[in-house]
Write a protein that holds these residues in place. Structure first.
Motif, PDB file in Angstrom:
ATOM      1  N   ASP A  62       0.851  -1.177   0.000  1.00 17.52           N
ATOM      2  CA  ASP A  62       0.000   0.000   0.000  1.00 17.52           C
ATOM      3  C   ASP A  62       0.893   1.235   0.000  1.00 17.52           C
ATOM      4  O   ASP A  62       1.843   1.320   0.793  1.00 17.52           O
ATOM      5  CB  ASP A  62      -0.891  -0.006   1.240  1.00 17.52           C
ATOM      6  CG  ASP A  62      -1.941   1.092   1.212  1.00 17.52           C
ATOM      7  OD1 ASP A  62      -1.572   2.261   0.957  1.00 17.52           O
ATOM      8  OD2 ASP A  62      -3.115   0.795   1.462  1.00 17.52           O
ATOM      9  N   PRO A  63       0.648   2.215  -0.871  1.00 18.62           N
ATOM     10  CA  PRO A  63       1.489   3.419  -0.905  1.00 18.62           C
ATOM     11  C   PRO A  63       1.607   4.123   0.442  1.00 18.62           C
ATOM     12  O   PRO A  63       2.615   4.779   0.715  1.00 18.62           O
ATOM     13  CB  PRO A  63       0.764   4.314  -1.921  1.00 18.62           C
ATOM     14  CG  PRO A  63       0.030   3.371  -2.796  1.00 18.62           C
ATOM     15  CD  PRO A  63      -0.392   2.232  -1.900  1.00 18.62           C
ATOM     16  N   GLY A  64       0.596   3.959   1.296  1.00 16.73           N
ATOM     17  CA  GLY A  64       0.616   4.609   2.597  1.00 16.73           C
ATOM     18  C   GLY A  64       1.701   4.092   3.526  1.00 16.73           C
ATOM     19  O   GLY A  64       2.018   4.727   4.542  1.00 16.73           O
ATOM     20  N   SER A  65       2.299   2.954   3.191  1.00 15.74           N
ATOM     21  CA  SER A  65       3.358   2.393   4.040  1.00 15.74           C
ATOM     22  C   SER A  65       4.727   3.003   3.742  1.00 15.74           C
ATOM     23  O   SER A  65       5.689   2.775   4.470  1.00 15.74           O
ATOM     24  CB  SER A  65       3.430   0.871   3.859  1.00 15.74           C
ATOM     25  OG  SER A  65       3.856   0.546   2.534  1.00 15.74           O
ATOM     26  N   LEU A 108       4.763   6.054  -9.169  1.00 15.48           N
ATOM     27  CA  LEU A 108       3.427   6.451  -8.721  1.00 15.48           C
ATOM     28  C   LEU A 108       3.257   7.964  -8.648  1.00 15.48           C
ATOM     29  O   LEU A 108       2.212   8.499  -9.042  1.00 15.48           O
ATOM     30  CB  LEU A 108       3.140   5.833  -7.349  1.00 15.48           C
ATOM     31  CG  LEU A 108       1.728   6.058  -6.797  1.00 15.48           C
ATOM     32  CD1 LEU A 108       0.690   5.349  -7.658  1.00 15.48           C
ATOM     33  CD2 LEU A 108       1.636   5.564  -5.349  1.00 15.48           C
ATOM     34  N   LYS A 109       4.254   8.675  -8.136  1.00 13.31           N
ATOM     35  CA  LYS A 109       4.138  10.109  -7.877  1.00 13.31           C
ATOM     36  C   LYS A 109       4.793  10.918  -8.992  1.00 13.31           C
ATOM     37  O   LYS A 109       5.963  10.700  -9.327  1.00 13.31           O
ATOM     38  CB  LYS A 109       4.814  10.459  -6.551  1.00 13.31           C
ATOM     39  CG  LYS A 109       4.315   9.643  -5.352  1.00 13.31           C
ATOM     40  CD  LYS A 109       3.083  10.266  -4.767  1.00 13.31           C
ATOM     41  CE  LYS A 109       2.689   9.573  -3.457  1.00 13.31           C
ATOM     42  NZ  LYS A 109       1.497  10.166  -2.848  1.00 13.31           N
ATOM     43  N   PRO A 134      -4.031  -7.159  -4.893  1.00 11.50           N
ATOM     44  CA  PRO A 134      -4.947  -6.014  -4.968  1.00 11.50           C
ATOM     45  C   PRO A 134      -4.224  -4.685  -5.147  1.00 11.50           C
ATOM     46  O   PRO A 134      -4.666  -3.822  -5.917  1.00 11.50           O
ATOM     47  CB  PRO A 134      -5.681  -6.070  -3.625  1.00 11.50           C
ATOM     48  CG  PRO A 134      -5.636  -7.507  -3.235  1.00 11.50           C
ATOM     49  CD  PRO A 134      -4.282  -7.985  -3.695  1.00 11.50           C
ATOM     50  N   MET A 135      -3.099  -4.503  -4.433  1.00 17.63           N
ATOM     51  CA  MET A 135      -2.339  -3.259  -4.563  1.00 17.63           C
ATOM     52  C   MET A 135      -1.646  -3.167  -5.920  1.00 17.63           C
ATOM     53  O   MET A 135      -1.509  -2.084  -6.484  1.00 17.63           O
ATOM     54  CB  MET A 135      -1.304  -3.161  -3.437  1.00 17.63           C
ATOM     55  CG  MET A 135      -1.880  -3.023  -2.033  1.00 17.63           C
ATOM     56  SD  MET A 135      -2.875  -1.520  -1.781  1.00 17.63           S
ATOM     57  CE  MET A 135      -4.559  -2.160  -2.009  1.00 17.63           C
ATOM     58  N   HIS A 136      -1.238  -4.325  -6.440  1.00 13.00           N
ATOM     59  CA  HIS A 136      -0.618  -4.341  -7.771  1.00 13.00           C
ATOM     60  C   HIS A 136      -1.630  -3.859  -8.816  1.00 13.00           C
ATOM     61  O   HIS A 136      -1.308  -3.012  -9.657  1.00 13.00           O
ATOM     62  CB  HIS A 136      -0.142  -5.748  -8.118  1.00 13.00           C
ATOM     63  CG  HIS A 136       0.488  -5.840  -9.476  1.00 13.00           C
ATOM     64  ND1 HIS A 136       1.831  -5.623  -9.694  1.00 13.00           N
ATOM     65  CD2 HIS A 136      -0.052  -6.094 -10.702  1.00 13.00           C
ATOM     66  CE1 HIS A 136       2.089  -5.747 -10.984  1.00 13.00           C
ATOM     67  NE2 HIS A 136       0.968  -6.038 -11.620  1.00 13.00           N
ATOM     68  N   ASP A 137      -2.837  -4.413  -8.746  1.00  8.95           N
ATOM     69  CA  ASP A 137      -3.873  -4.051  -9.719  1.00  8.95           C
ATOM     70  C   ASP A 137      -4.290  -2.586  -9.583  1.00  8.95           C
ATOM     71  O   ASP A 137      -4.594  -1.925 -10.584  1.00  8.95           O
ATOM     72  CB  ASP A 137      -5.105  -4.950  -9.544  1.00  8.95           C
ATOM     73  CG  ASP A 137      -4.833  -6.397  -9.927  1.00  8.95           C
ATOM     74  OD1 ASP A 137      -3.841  -6.647 -10.639  1.00  8.95           O
ATOM     75  OD2 ASP A 137      -5.604  -7.279  -9.500  1.00  8.95           O
ATOM     76  N   LYS A 138      -4.282  -2.085  -8.370  1.00  5.49           N
ATOM     77  CA  LYS A 138      -4.768  -0.718  -8.115  1.00  5.49           C
ATOM     78  C   LYS A 138      -3.710   0.345  -8.383  1.00  5.49           C
ATOM     79  O   LYS A 138      -4.023   1.427  -8.899  1.00  5.49           O
ATOM     80  CB  LYS A 138      -5.257  -0.607  -6.671  1.00  5.49           C
ATOM     81  CG  LYS A 138      -5.932   0.717  -6.353  1.00  5.49           C
ATOM     82  CD  LYS A 138      -6.522   0.699  -4.954  1.00  5.49           C
ATOM     83  CE  LYS A 138      -7.249   2.016  -4.652  1.00  5.49           C
ATOM     84  NZ  LYS A 138      -7.847   2.002  -3.279  1.00  5.49           N
TER      85      LYS A 138
END
Length: 205
Positions: A58-61, A114-115, A164-168
């Motif tokens: 998760d990006p939040g980590s 991502l960013k 799930p995180m890979h797909d998202k």
């Protein structure tokens, strides 16, 4: 002026392998390597059991702000003290590593693209596109042998957290890559691109 290459892709897609191959091939240059994995947030205040439940895909980590700050400082000439992260204990270690400027900096991570603020640092970005079944098999082998996990634990984490995180987040980020490679990629393609960056740069100077 030095150049920066980003290598993205899902877990166990071969990012570190490609990074090492580039480092080895360009050993006549001063090549540096840094992984986004080193910038997981510091969860050392939690117990190992609690840390084991964190979704590290998760990006939040990840501490993107700290990563951005350090890369920005590096590009502006500073020697930075990069954090060290332990996969076995799921926590940031107290020691740091000095990163001095070189001719080429390779940065990898599943969420490295991502960013936009971080993407803007890169002169070349690569995405390794490998299907989930192959990545799962690689992950099982690696985590069992190197990180002391059980096969059941790895499979559970892959299904409930990683996929799930890979797909998202990970899969959609490949649209930002300059090059998308499958498992049977030809290293010459990458070499040609890097040669353009490095030798073109040398000619200018």
């Amino acid at each position: 002026m030095f150049k920066n290459i980003a290598i993205a892709g899902g877990t166990a897609s071969g990012k570190t392998t490609l990074s090492n191959k580039i480092v080895e091939h360009y050993k006549n240059f001063n090549v540096k390597y840094l992984s986004l994995d080193s910038y997981y947030k510091d969860f050392s205040n939690l117990s190992f059991s609690e840390r084991s439940k964190i979704n590290f895909d998760d990006p939040g980590s990840l501490d993107f702000d700290f990563f951005y700050q350090q890369i920005n400082e590096y590009l502006n000439g500073s020697i930075i003290k990069t954090p060290c992260y332990s996969y076995k204990s799921h926590k940031r270690l107290k020691k740091t590593l000095l990163l001095r400027q070189g001719d080429l900096l390779i940065l990898d991570g599943i969420l490295i693209l991502l960013k936009k603020s971080i993407r803007d640092f890169f002169d070349l970005s690569i995405f390794l596109n490998l299907d989930s079944s192959k990545r799962l098999n690689r992950r099982i082998i690696r985590d069992v042998e190197e990180r002391g996990r059980s096969q059941a634990e790895v499979q559970k984490r892959f299904i409930k957290m990683i996929n799930p995180m890979h797909d998202k987040f990970v899969e959609p980020s490949k649209k930002y890559a300059d090059i998308i490679l499958d498992e049977d990629y030809d290293f010459k393609l990458i070499k040609n691109k890097i040669d353009q960056l490095l030798y073109g740069n040398l000619q200018k100077n």
